[in-house]
Design a protein around this motif. Structure first.
Motif, PDB file in Angstrom:
ATOM      1  N   CYS A   7      44.321  44.437  29.912  1.00 42.51           N
ATOM      2  CA  CYS A   7      44.549  45.811  30.373  1.00 42.51           C
ATOM      3  C   CYS A   7      43.841  46.008  31.710  1.00 42.51           C
ATOM      4  O   CYS A   7      42.686  45.647  31.867  1.00 42.51           O
ATOM      5  CB  CYS A   7      43.986  46.793  29.345  1.00 42.51           C
ATOM      6  SG  CYS A   7      43.872  48.478  29.926  1.00 42.51           S
ATOM      7  N   ILE A   8      44.554  46.548  32.691  1.00 41.18           N
ATOM      8  CA  ILE A   8      43.920  46.763  33.997  1.00 41.18           C
ATOM      9  C   ILE A   8      43.558  48.232  34.203  1.00 41.18           C
ATOM     10  O   ILE A   8      43.241  48.656  35.307  1.00 41.18           O
ATOM     11  CB  ILE A   8      44.819  46.269  35.147  1.00 41.18           C
ATOM     12  CG1 ILE A   8      46.180  46.953  35.093  1.00 41.18           C
ATOM     13  CG2 ILE A   8      44.978  44.767  35.108  1.00 41.18           C
ATOM     14  CD1 ILE A   8      46.995  46.725  36.343  1.00 41.18           C
ATOM     15  N   HIS A   9      43.634  49.017  33.158  1.00 43.41           N
ATOM     16  CA  HIS A   9      43.227  50.429  33.207  1.00 43.41           C
ATOM     17  C   HIS A   9      43.968  51.219  34.269  1.00 43.41           C
ATOM     18  O   HIS A   9      43.386  52.068  34.936  1.00 43.41           O
ATOM     19  CB  HIS A   9      41.721  50.550  33.444  1.00 43.41           C
ATOM     20  CG  HIS A   9      40.913  49.787  32.460  1.00 43.41           C
ATOM     21  ND1 HIS A   9      40.872  50.129  31.138  1.00 43.41           N
ATOM     22  CD2 HIS A   9      40.161  48.676  32.585  1.00 43.41           C
ATOM     23  CE1 HIS A   9      40.110  49.271  30.502  1.00 43.41           C
ATOM     24  NE2 HIS A   9      39.679  48.371  31.348  1.00 43.41           N
ATOM     25  N   CYS A  10      45.249  50.939  34.425  1.00 43.81           N
ATOM     26  CA  CYS A  10      45.989  51.665  35.444  1.00 43.81           C
ATOM     27  C   CYS A  10      46.345  53.073  34.979  1.00 43.81           C
ATOM     28  O   CYS A  10      46.649  53.940  35.782  1.00 43.81           O
ATOM     29  CB  CYS A  10      47.264  50.914  35.794  1.00 43.81           C
ATOM     30  SG  CYS A  10      48.301  50.613  34.374  1.00 43.81           S
ATOM     31  N   GLY A  11      46.322  53.285  33.662  1.00 39.28           N
ATOM     32  CA  GLY A  11      46.628  54.625  33.159  1.00 39.28           C
ATOM     33  C   GLY A  11      48.116  54.938  33.128  1.00 39.28           C
ATOM     34  O   GLY A  11      48.501  56.073  32.895  1.00 39.28           O
ATOM     35  N   CYS A  26      50.278  54.024  30.972  1.00 33.03           N
ATOM     36  CA  CYS A  26      50.726  54.333  29.614  1.00 33.03           C
ATOM     37  C   CYS A  26      50.508  55.815  29.322  1.00 33.03           C
ATOM     38  O   CYS A  26      51.391  56.488  28.800  1.00 33.03           O
ATOM     39  CB  CYS A  26      50.005  53.456  28.594  1.00 33.03           C
ATOM     40  SG  CYS A  26      48.231  53.310  28.853  1.00 33.03           S
ATOM     41  N   GLU A  60      45.756  54.950  26.234  1.00 28.81           N
ATOM     42  CA  GLU A  60      44.811  53.901  26.601  1.00 28.81           C
ATOM     43  C   GLU A  60      43.546  54.013  25.746  1.00 28.81           C
ATOM     44  O   GLU A  60      43.009  53.010  25.288  1.00 28.81           O
ATOM     45  CB  GLU A  60      44.479  54.005  28.095  1.00 28.81           C
ATOM     46  CG  GLU A  60      43.720  52.813  28.603  1.00 28.81           C
ATOM     47  CD  GLU A  60      43.054  53.083  29.936  1.00 28.81           C
ATOM     48  OE1 GLU A  60      43.505  53.993  30.652  1.00 28.81           O
ATOM     49  OE2 GLU A  60      42.082  52.397  30.244  1.00 28.81           O
ATOM     50  N   CYS A 101      53.650  49.766  30.413  1.00 26.38           N
ATOM     51  CA  CYS A 101      52.485  48.899  30.633  1.00 26.38           C
ATOM     52  C   CYS A 101      52.838  47.665  31.468  1.00 26.38           C
ATOM     53  O   CYS A 101      53.669  46.862  31.071  1.00 26.38           O
ATOM     54  CB  CYS A 101      51.894  48.441  29.309  1.00 26.38           C
ATOM     55  SG  CYS A 101      50.488  47.344  29.547  1.00 26.38           S
ATOM     56  N   PRO A 102      52.207  47.498  32.626  1.00 23.39           N
ATOM     57  CA  PRO A 102      52.518  46.339  33.459  1.00 23.39           C
ATOM     58  C   PRO A 102      51.969  45.046  32.873  1.00 23.39           C
ATOM     59  O   PRO A 102      52.375  43.968  33.271  1.00 23.39           O
ATOM     60  CB  PRO A 102      51.837  46.667  34.789  1.00 23.39           C
ATOM     61  CG  PRO A 102      50.733  47.583  34.438  1.00 23.39           C
ATOM     62  CD  PRO A 102      51.194  48.366  33.240  1.00 23.39           C
ATOM     63  N   LEU A 124      51.348  48.696  23.136  1.00 24.16           N
ATOM     64  CA  LEU A 124      50.457  49.798  22.760  1.00 24.16           C
ATOM     65  C   LEU A 124      50.852  50.424  21.435  1.00 24.16           C
ATOM     66  O   LEU A 124      50.007  50.840  20.660  1.00 24.16           O
ATOM     67  CB  LEU A 124      50.467  50.842  23.872  1.00 24.16           C
ATOM     68  CG  LEU A 124      49.771  50.302  25.101  1.00 24.16           C
ATOM     69  CD1 LEU A 124      50.425  50.782  26.359  1.00 24.16           C
ATOM     70  CD2 LEU A 124      48.313  50.649  25.070  1.00 24.16           C
TER      71      LEU A 124
HETATM   72  S1  SF4 Z   1      49.533  50.680  30.934  1.00 24.27           S
HETATM   73 FE1  SF4 Z   1      47.775  51.252  29.727  1.00 24.27          FE
HETATM   74  S2  SF4 Z   1      47.337  49.465  28.428  1.00 24.27           S
HETATM   75 FE2  SF4 Z   1      48.725  48.788  30.046  1.00 24.27          FE
HETATM   76  S3  SF4 Z   1      47.352  47.988  31.601  1.00 24.27           S
HETATM   77 FE3  SF4 Z   1      47.750  50.115  32.162  1.00 24.27          FE
HETATM   78  S4  SF4 Z   1      46.075  51.274  31.182  1.00 24.27           S
HETATM   79 FE4  SF4 Z   1      46.108  49.215  30.259  1.00 24.27          FE
END
Ligand code: SF4
Ligand code: SF4
Lengths: 351, 297
Positions: free
Chosen positions: A239-243, A245, A256, A288-289, A294
């Motif tokens: 998970c890269i915490h891109c947010g 999702c 997340e 989710c990239p 999830l």
């Molecule tokens: S979409 Fe959500 S679970 Fe997937 S990498 Fe981004 S923050 Fe992590």
């Protein structure tokens, strides 16, 4: 799902009574084919008791990479409309809607609609596919959370369900359904083992890759499954915490955070509200990239929470039982004390 | 078939787009500062990739492409005049100390590229001085060490360009273009870079009237187009792992980074303050967005 009864006689639905029609739908054991699997006859009779009785044929295909609804509407629009009219007749519905995200269907359907029928195009977003949201968009009525739409008099049925209804009334049992297998949509016999439908070296999911589940042992195709897909989440990256999702979720679930909680393999009762809000639409999985599934994590956390609630309620009940017993014993003691005193007093009198 | 508002990306794909978006800046940098820029970037990337592969004892972790981006960012931060072991040391420490010790991708608290860069900046400060063929110093150095220049004289100084720092304004423009590409693809949230840019422009605007005949803090335009402003705003502050994803925290984070960088530029010891601004903001991230810290109880 038991095998349908092959000895149906066709019914002339325009003359038959609603009771006969409903009975046939129950007899044919038709269930919601959009995935929920709720018995359709029951859903119809629940709605029947609550005006205004509006039926919506849901042809919104929100599952990613699935085309079963589109193909059905292309091949069998007439049957779907018949199914809709049958249900409308049972309910004496004031209005019916057909909603789809396929523009071609709209053009064809527009030619063969009655006055109290409307066909609407909606963009195939995850938001637009869900029952409550559809009702709100089409009629403006807001179904409260925790309330079954049937109790408000609104009935949303998947187009496949309506097709099955029309077939059952026409005397044809449901033996196959349209399933999207790896970009290709075809009719597959119900009760075919799922493992034999898609041969692949990668693991498969029953359903689309976002909302489907891993196959159970010896699982067979049921009427509610619209796709068999390969499982993308086996190649998940961290998970890269891109947010993304969180951003994608139409129900504002903090996905997340739920994922972080689920990874601890423990129940988390604070998350219960968010877990209840999630309607398993799969938008987060698509967003989710890193291909993290999830929804799997959300479901796992939900399951752990259920077990925990169960445990808590058992513990509470046991506590209550113990308390009640102590109370009882205490009052017994008091009672026997008073009795003894009375007895002694009486004996005293006699002496 | 569902449509989503954002185009579907894979993590690896994101990194490919980031690399593409960095290329114009790299090209312009090489045009003005000489082709040794390519060598520095190449060494940084190779060192980062090798460290990640050796550190995790697998090539599987390279799939996401983040090591390449980290290496590339380090290479672009370093001046081309450095000795060639400097990018190597920076990249190795970036991956090893900035990422792997935390448990790999997604678990790091600090931006790995900035960890590596800060390390060599503190350890070998003389290596990191930009030596411009013409002036011997960049506009940011001039700004800091100015003695008798007013704003007007400053602008006429040979280290200054049209609006920003000579040469660097063009690199900043190229990074701005690359950054806007990422914003259009919605890989980078627009709010973060905007807040960083405002964070540096607003204090500059506030301090602008304070100049007198002997001192100036530089105009907002100058600060936007000098040093590593655009590179930081669009590529470093937007690292998803070490930046917030909710709107309000993004505004606070970005503004913090920009203004801390401005104050370091004007009052600090280092010519450009972005690296420390980012590391400081990273340290505050758990306060801004509590869920990003791994909960372990
Ligand atoms: S979409 Fe959500 S679970 Fe997937 S990498 Fe981004 S923050 Fe992590
Ligand atoms: S958390 Fe639930 S409701 Fe939200 S996007 Fe994921 S599946 Fe849909």
């Amino acid at each position: 799902m038991s095998l349908p009864n092959p000895s149906f006689a066709p019914i002339d639905w325009e003359r038959a009574t609603p009771a006969t029609l409903l009975e046939r739908i129950a007899e044919a054991k038709i269930v919601g084919m959009g995935g929920a699997g709720f018995p359709t006859a029951e859903k119809i009779s629940l709605t029947r008791k609550h005006p205004p009785n509006i039926v919506i044929a849901n042809g919104m295909e929100t599952d990613p990479d699935v085309n079963a609804d589109r193909v059905l509407l292309e091949q069998h629009l007439n049957e779907v409309l018949t199914g809709l009219r049958i249900v409308a007749r049972i309910l004496s519905a004031v209005h019916s809607y057909v909603v789809t995200s396929h523009k071609k269907t709209i053009q064809v359907a527009q030619g063969c609609l009655n006055d109290n029928e409307t066909v609407r195009y909606l963009k195939p977003t995850f938001q637009n596919g869900a029952e409550r949201e559809l009702i709100q968009i089409l009629t403006g009525h807001v179904v409260k959370d925790n309330r079954f739409p049937a109790f408000d008099g609104y009935l949303v049925l998947n187009v496949h369900t309506l097709f099955a209804v029309a077939e059952a009334i026409a005397g044809k049992p449901l033996t196959k359904r349209l399933v999207t297998v790896h970009d290709e949509t075809r009719w597959i016999d119900i009760a075919t083992p799922v493992e034999s439908i898609l041969e692949s070296s990668d693991p498969i999911r029953v359903g689309c890759y976002a909302t489907g589940h891993r196959p159970r042992v010896n699982e067979v195709l049921t009427a509610t499954v619209n796709a068999i897909s390969t499982d993308k989440s086996v190649h998940a990256l961290p998970c890269i915490h891109c947010g993304w999702c969180d951003e994608a979720c139409p129900r504002d679930v903090p996905v997340e955070s739920l994922f972080v909680m689920a990874e601890q393999l423990k129940p988390n009762l604070d998350a219960q509200d968010a877990l209840n809000r999630c309607n398993d639409c799969g938008a987060c999985v698509v967003a989710c990239p890193s291909n993290i599934h999830l929804l799997d994590h959300v479901r796992a956390l939900r399951q752990r929470n259920d077990i925990e609630w169960e445990r808590i309620s058992r513990a509470t009940q046991a506590r209550l039982r113990v308390d009640a017993r102590e109370q009882r014993m205490r009052s017994d003691v008091i009672r026997s004390d008073t009795k003894r005193t009375e007895r002694m007093q009486q004996q005293h009198k006699w002496q | 078939m569902a449509v989503t508002d954002r185009p579907k990306f894979q993590t690896t794909g994101i990194m490919v787009h980031v690399v593409i978006a960095l290329l114009p800046g790299l090209g312009v940098g090489a045009w003005f500062l000489g082709h040794k820029v390519f060598l520095v970037v190449l060494v940084s990337i190779l060192a980062a990739v090798a460290t990640e592969a050796i550190g995790t004892r697998s090539v599987q972790t390279l799939r996401d492409g983040t090591a390449v981006v980290t290496g590339m960012l380090i290479g672009l931060c370093l001046p081309p005049s450095v000795a060639i072991w400097v990018p190597f040391v920076a990249s190795v420490s970036a991956i090893a100390l900035g990422k792997l010790v935390f448990g790999g991708l997604g678990k790091n608290l600090f931006n790995p590229a900035m960890v590596g860069y800060a390390l060599v900046l503190i350890a070998f400060p003389m290596q990191l001085v930009y030596l411009d063929g013409l002036t011997g110093a960049t506009a940011l150095d001039v700004l800091k060490h100015q003695e008798t220049e007013s704003l007007q004289q400053l602008i006429n100084h040979p280290a200054f360009g049209l609006v920003g720092a000579k040469h660097f304004e063009w690199m900043n423009l190229a990074f701005l273009v690359g950054g806007l590409y990422l914003v259009l693809l919605r890989i980078v949230p627009w709010l973060l870079p905007l807040s960083v840019l405002l964070g540096i422009a607003v204090p500059a605007l506030v301090f602008l009237p304070l100049y007198d005949a002997t001192y100036s803090f530089g105009s907002p335009w100058f600060h936007l187009f000098a040093g590593g402003t655009m590179l930081t705003a669009f590529f470093i502050a937007t690292d998803p792992v070490t930046s917030p994803s909710a709107k309000l925290p993004q505004i606070i984070y970005g503004f913090f980074v920009g203004s801390v960088a401005f104050f370091i530029r004007c009052f600090g010891t280092w010519a450009d303050g972005f690296v420390f601004a980012i590391l400081l903001a990273n340290a505050f991230l758990p306060l801004l967005e509590p869920k990003k810290v791994a909960l372990d109880n």
